[in-house]
Scaffold this motif. Structure first.
Motif, PDB file in Angstrom:
ATOM      1  N   GLY A  11     -26.369 -10.516  -7.712  1.00  0.00           N
ATOM      2  CA  GLY A  11     -25.043  -9.979  -7.973  1.00  0.00           C
ATOM      3  C   GLY A  11     -24.056 -10.116  -6.831  1.00  0.00           C
ATOM      4  N   VAL A  12     -24.478 -10.728  -5.714  1.00  0.00           N
ATOM      5  CA  VAL A  12     -23.581 -10.845  -4.556  1.00  0.00           C
ATOM      6  C   VAL A  12     -22.476 -11.881  -4.785  1.00  0.00           C
ATOM      7  N   ARG A  19     -19.289 -22.199  -7.718  1.00  0.00           N
ATOM      8  CA  ARG A  19     -18.281 -22.861  -8.563  1.00  0.00           C
ATOM      9  C   ARG A  19     -17.024 -23.194  -7.765  1.00  0.00           C
ATOM     10  N   GLU A  20     -16.648 -22.350  -6.838  1.00  0.00           N
ATOM     11  CA  GLU A  20     -15.474 -22.634  -5.991  1.00  0.00           C
ATOM     12  C   GLU A  20     -15.765 -23.751  -4.998  1.00  0.00           C
ATOM     13  N   VAL A  21     -16.960 -23.759  -4.423  1.00  0.00           N
ATOM     14  CA  VAL A  21     -17.316 -24.808  -3.461  1.00  0.00           C
ATOM     15  C   VAL A  21     -17.224 -26.181  -4.119  1.00  0.00           C
ATOM     16  N   ASN A 153     -15.133  -7.735  -0.364  1.00  0.00           N
ATOM     17  CA  ASN A 153     -13.693  -7.690  -0.663  1.00  0.00           C
ATOM     18  C   ASN A 153     -12.974  -9.020  -0.462  1.00  0.00           C
ATOM     19  N   LYS A 154     -13.697 -10.129  -0.624  1.00  0.00           N
ATOM     20  CA  LYS A 154     -13.097 -11.457  -0.527  1.00  0.00           C
ATOM     21  C   LYS A 154     -13.224 -12.155  -1.873  1.00  0.00           C
ATOM     22  N   SER A 155     -12.280 -13.008  -2.170  1.00  0.00           N
ATOM     23  CA  SER A 155     -12.360 -13.794  -3.394  1.00  0.00           C
ATOM     24  C   SER A 155     -13.413 -14.893  -3.229  1.00  0.00           C
ATOM     25  N   CYS A 159     -14.326 -17.181   0.137  1.00  0.00           N
ATOM     26  CA  CYS A 159     -15.708 -17.337   0.597  1.00  0.00           C
ATOM     27  C   CYS A 159     -16.106 -18.813   0.624  1.00  0.00           C
ATOM     28  N   ALA A 160     -15.705 -19.554  -0.394  1.00  0.00           N
ATOM     29  CA  ALA A 160     -16.025 -20.986  -0.460  1.00  0.00           C
ATOM     30  C   ALA A 160     -15.372 -21.742   0.683  1.00  0.00           C
TER      31      ALA A 160
END
Length: 171
Positions: A11-12, A19-21, A153-155, A159-160
């Motif tokens: 769940g992290v 998907r963003e990477v 608290n980061k999108s 993070c990507a």
């Protein structure tokens, strides 16, 4: 480019970050839990219920061997316990997505598909036991990781971007 292995508690946000990477890099992505579900033709929850955790861990071992011998230049999202595979360091660069337990649970509960997300994670059926598992695993995650990304608290996008920046520096 070598493999990037995303580890971290269930769940992290490993799938979301993956998907963003892939949107912002040359990587393709695979997910070890998805591979196991395909191999068994059933959901993780059902594998745990019908065959037990020991069988699930044996399937993870089989996937880990295949990843080591057959996969290159790939972003690999893993289940929460996959980090225990003995050959994980031989598969690629290990990136821990890290956040306090409370934040992970809050993130799951605030997700539009919260009920489904909790249902598909059999180890979240008992929050007290889940927190104990988190407390047990977190030091091991930190020890295993080549790179740590605090996702609190980061999108997923932020993070990507941080992950790709740190991977580039690590190369």
């Amino acid at each position: 480019m070598k493999n990037i292995i995303l580890i971290g508690f269930m769940g992290v946000g490993k799938g979301s970050v993956a998907r963003e990477v892939i949107k912002h890099s040359e990587y393709i992505a695979i997910d070890t839990d998805d591979m196991i579900e395909s191999m068994e033709n059933k959901k993780i929850k059902k594998i745990f219920q019908e065959d037990g955790e020991k069988h699930f861990r044996a399937l993870e071992k089989k996937v880990a061997h295949w990843l080591q011998t057959s996969v290159k230049n790939t972003l690999i999202s893993t289940g929460g316990g996959f980090y225990k595979q003995k050959n994980i360091k031989d598969i690629g660069l290990i990136v821990l997505l890290d956040s306090p337990f409370e934040n992970i649970i809050k993130r799951i509960k605030e997700h539009p598909n919260a009920v489904k997300k909790i249902k598909k994670r059999p180890l979240l059926n008992d929050m007290k036991l889940a927190e104990e598992l988190y407390d047990e695993r977190r030091p091991e995650y930190l020890e295993m990781a080549d790179i740590v990304i605090d996702v609190t608290n980061k999108s997923a996008y932020d993070c990507a971007k941080e992950l790709l920046r740190k991977v580039k520096k690590h190369a």
